[in-house]
Design an enzyme around this catalytic site. Structure first.
Site, short mmCIF file in Angstrom:
data_model
loop_
_atom_site.label_atom_id
_atom_site.label_comp_id
_atom_site.label_asym_id
_atom_site.label_seq_id
_atom_site.Cartn_x
_atom_site.Cartn_y
_atom_site.Cartn_z
N GLY A 169 -13.00 1.78 3.66
CA GLY A 169 -11.76 2.32 3.08
C GLY A 169 -11.70 3.83 3.07
O GLY A 169 -10.76 4.41 2.53
N TYR A 184 0.84 -1.21 0.00
CA TYR A 184 0.00 0.00 0.00
C TYR A 184 0.87 1.26 0.00
O TYR A 184 1.77 1.40 0.81
CB TYR A 184 -0.96 0.01 1.19
CG TYR A 184 -2.06 -1.03 1.11
CD1 TYR A 184 -2.25 -1.80 -0.04
CD2 TYR A 184 -2.94 -1.24 2.17
CE1 TYR A 184 -3.25 -2.76 -0.12
CE2 TYR A 184 -3.94 -2.20 2.09
CZ TYR A 184 -4.09 -2.95 0.95
OH TYR A 184 -5.08 -3.90 0.88
N ARG A 216 -16.71 10.24 7.67
CA ARG A 216 -17.24 8.99 7.12
C ARG A 216 -16.74 7.79 7.93
O ARG A 216 -17.44 6.79 8.09
CB ARG A 216 -16.87 8.86 5.64
CG ARG A 216 -17.61 9.90 4.78
CD ARG A 216 -17.83 9.40 3.38
NE ARG A 216 -16.81 9.81 2.45
CZ ARG A 216 -16.90 10.87 1.63
NH1 ARG A 216 -17.97 11.63 1.66
NH2 ARG A 216 -15.93 11.15 0.80
P1 NAP Z 1 -14.48 1.20 -0.11
O1 NAP Z 1 -15.02 1.55 1.25
O2 NAP Z 1 -15.28 0.33 -1.00
O3 NAP Z 1 -14.16 2.54 -0.92
C1 NAP Z 1 -13.54 3.62 -0.31
C2 NAP Z 1 -13.60 4.78 -1.29
O4 NAP Z 1 -14.95 5.20 -1.40
C3 NAP Z 1 -12.79 5.97 -0.82
O5 NAP Z 1 -12.17 6.57 -1.95
C4 NAP Z 1 -13.84 6.89 -0.23
O6 NAP Z 1 -13.50 8.25 -0.33
C5 NAP Z 1 -15.02 6.59 -1.11
N1 NAP Z 1 -16.27 6.85 -0.36
C6 NAP Z 1 -16.69 6.23 0.74
N2 NAP Z 1 -17.87 6.76 1.16
C7 NAP Z 1 -18.16 7.74 0.30
C8 NAP Z 1 -19.23 8.64 0.20
N3 NAP Z 1 -20.25 8.62 1.06
N4 NAP Z 1 -19.22 9.52 -0.82
C9 NAP Z 1 -18.20 9.51 -1.69
N5 NAP Z 1 -17.14 8.68 -1.65
C10 NAP Z 1 -17.14 7.79 -0.67
O7 NAP Z 1 -13.11 0.52 0.20
P2 NAP Z 1 -11.64 0.49 -0.49
O8 NAP Z 1 -10.91 1.70 -0.07
O9 NAP Z 1 -11.75 0.21 -1.94
O10 NAP Z 1 -11.05 -0.78 0.22
C11 NAP Z 1 -11.15 -0.87 1.66
C12 NAP Z 1 -10.00 -1.67 2.20
O11 NAP Z 1 -10.04 -2.98 1.67
C13 NAP Z 1 -8.59 -1.16 1.83
O12 NAP Z 1 -8.19 -0.06 2.61
C14 NAP Z 1 -7.77 -2.38 2.10
O13 NAP Z 1 -7.54 -2.51 3.49
C15 NAP Z 1 -8.71 -3.49 1.63
N6 NAP Z 1 -8.41 -3.93 0.24
C16 NAP Z 1 -7.83 -5.14 0.09
C17 NAP Z 1 -7.54 -5.62 -1.18
C18 NAP Z 1 -6.95 -7.00 -1.31
O14 NAP Z 1 -6.53 -7.39 -2.41
N7 NAP Z 1 -6.87 -7.74 -0.24
C19 NAP Z 1 -7.81 -4.84 -2.33
C20 NAP Z 1 -8.39 -3.58 -2.13
C21 NAP Z 1 -8.71 -3.15 -0.85
P3 NAP Z 1 -13.16 9.10 1.01
O15 NAP Z 1 -11.84 8.62 1.49
O16 NAP Z 1 -13.15 10.52 0.51
O17 NAP Z 1 -14.28 8.86 1.99
#
Ligand code: NAP
Length: 304
Positions: free
Chosen positions: A268, A62, A274
């Site tokens: 995430g 990351y 949030r």
């Molecule tokens: P997610 O919660 O699906 O998406 C987060 C994104 O959505 C952020 O950019 C966030 O922006 C945005 N968001 C959330 N609420 C929002 C809202 N109400 N309005 C507008 N935008 C919003 O999760 P993710 O970040 O993709 O993944 C979460 C975690 O999963 C990662 O941190 C990691 O730990 C894990 N992960 C693991 C793998 C793997 O291969 N194992 C791959 C990907 C991810 P803001 O920050 O501005 O709120």
């Protein structure tokens, strides 16, 4: 509505592995964490703790598309160094096994060195959960099992898990492991339903694995729907969100947690307000009819 009309709440606490630390119904992830200042990073970690998050998920890779390889772990290490006692307030999970240009290496020597490098960047002697980030199909599951067992016996790792493994790969690994497999981390959201349909959730319930659901908002697409399918899904989630006075994002994560495997959504967001909403995820109740309405909208086709 009577209590019996609702699906059960996710457990407020469960063990990560048979003797592991207690973890709650939501986690927070640091895929998008690198690049923050120390003050910002500290505020994010504290926002997650204040929201009741126990499990914090990072990975050695990351930050690779920003400040560089290892930068998310290194930033968390700085947060720990600046706030003594903070590390002990959370269940710390990281991952390794992706190698730029290879792309995967689960050989014993590489994984042992990856674990050591993560511990060094984080400035800790031990992580509570260490996960193989992606399957290396060139690693025999017996050899991987030995490597993971040795990592636990070394004391550097409290428990082991896998991410992005197929149910068959998990089954083969579990067959050879002489320590418990504590978790699996598949992508799961209303926009990515594979683990619901390919047997992974059934397998997790059978083996008592904690399921950590990555990208629970489809990487943000559920909050900002564009396609017809995403808009229909958002409408189905909004019905429940409005009834409970929560955001659509909270409804989407509670939909995940309501499945009987009680997957733990890894939120995430890197926005403190949030992140604070994660406290509400386990409060939302679903009827069967509402849950299946979201699944139907998510599939974009009626169930048979
Ligand atoms: P997610 O919660 O699906 O998406 C987060 C994104 O959505 C952020 O950019 C966030 O922006 C945005 N968001 C959330 N609420 C929002 C809202 N109400 N309005 C507008 N935008 C919003 O999760 P993710 O970040 O993709 O993944 C979460 C975690 O999963 C990662 O941190 C990691 O730990 C894990 N992960 C693991 C793998 C793997 O291969 N194992 C791959 C990907 C991810 P803001 O920050 O501005 O709120």
């Amino acid at each position: 509505m009577t209590e019996a009309a609702y699906l059960p709440h996710p457990p407020s606490r469960r063990r990560l592995g048979p003797n592991g630390p207690a973890i709650g119904p939501v986690a927070w992830g640091m895929w998008r964490f690198a690049g923050a200042t120390l003050d910002e990073a500290t505020r994010l970690v504290e926002a997650a703790l204040d929201a009741g998050v126990t499990l914090f998920d990072t990975a050695d890779i990351y930050g690779v598309d920003g400040p560089g390889w290892g930068s998310a772990e290194a930033l968390l290490g700085e947060v720990f160094a600046a706030s003594p006692g903070l590390r002990d307030r959370l269940v710390l999970a990281t991952k390794g096994g992706i190698v730029m240009g290879v792309p995967y290496d689960s050989s014993p020597a590489y994984l042992a060195s990856a674990i050591d490098a993560s511990l060094q960047r984080l400035g800790v002697e031990r992580v509570d959960l260490w996960q193989v980030h992606r399957p290396d199909v060139l690693a025999h599951p017996q050899e991987l099992a030995r490597t993971l067992g040795n990592a636990v016996r070394s004391g550097k790792v409290g428990a082991v898990g896998v991410s992005n493994f197929t149910p068959g790969q998990i089954e083969a690994l579990v067959h050879f492991l002489d320590v418990p497999l504590a978790s699996s981390q598949p992508e799961f959201s209303a926009l990515h339903l594979d683990p619901l349909e390919d047997g992974q959730f059934d397998q997790a319930m059978r083996h008592g694995l904690a399921v950590l659901a990555w990208s629970p908002l489809g990487g943000g697409r559920i909050a900002r729907p564009e396609t017809q399918r995403e808009i229909a899904l958002a409408a189905a989630l909004d019905t429940v969100a409005e009834a409970h006075g929560v955001s659509r994002a909270v409804a989407a994560m509670s939909w995940i947690a309501a499945h009987p495997a009680h997957p733990i959504p890894i939120g995430g967001s890197q926005n403190p307000a949030r992140i604070a909403e994660l406290a509400d995820v386990a409060k939302v109740r679903w009827t069967r009819t509402q849950w299946y309405a979201v699944l139907t909208a998510a599939r974009g086709a009626p169930l048979p």
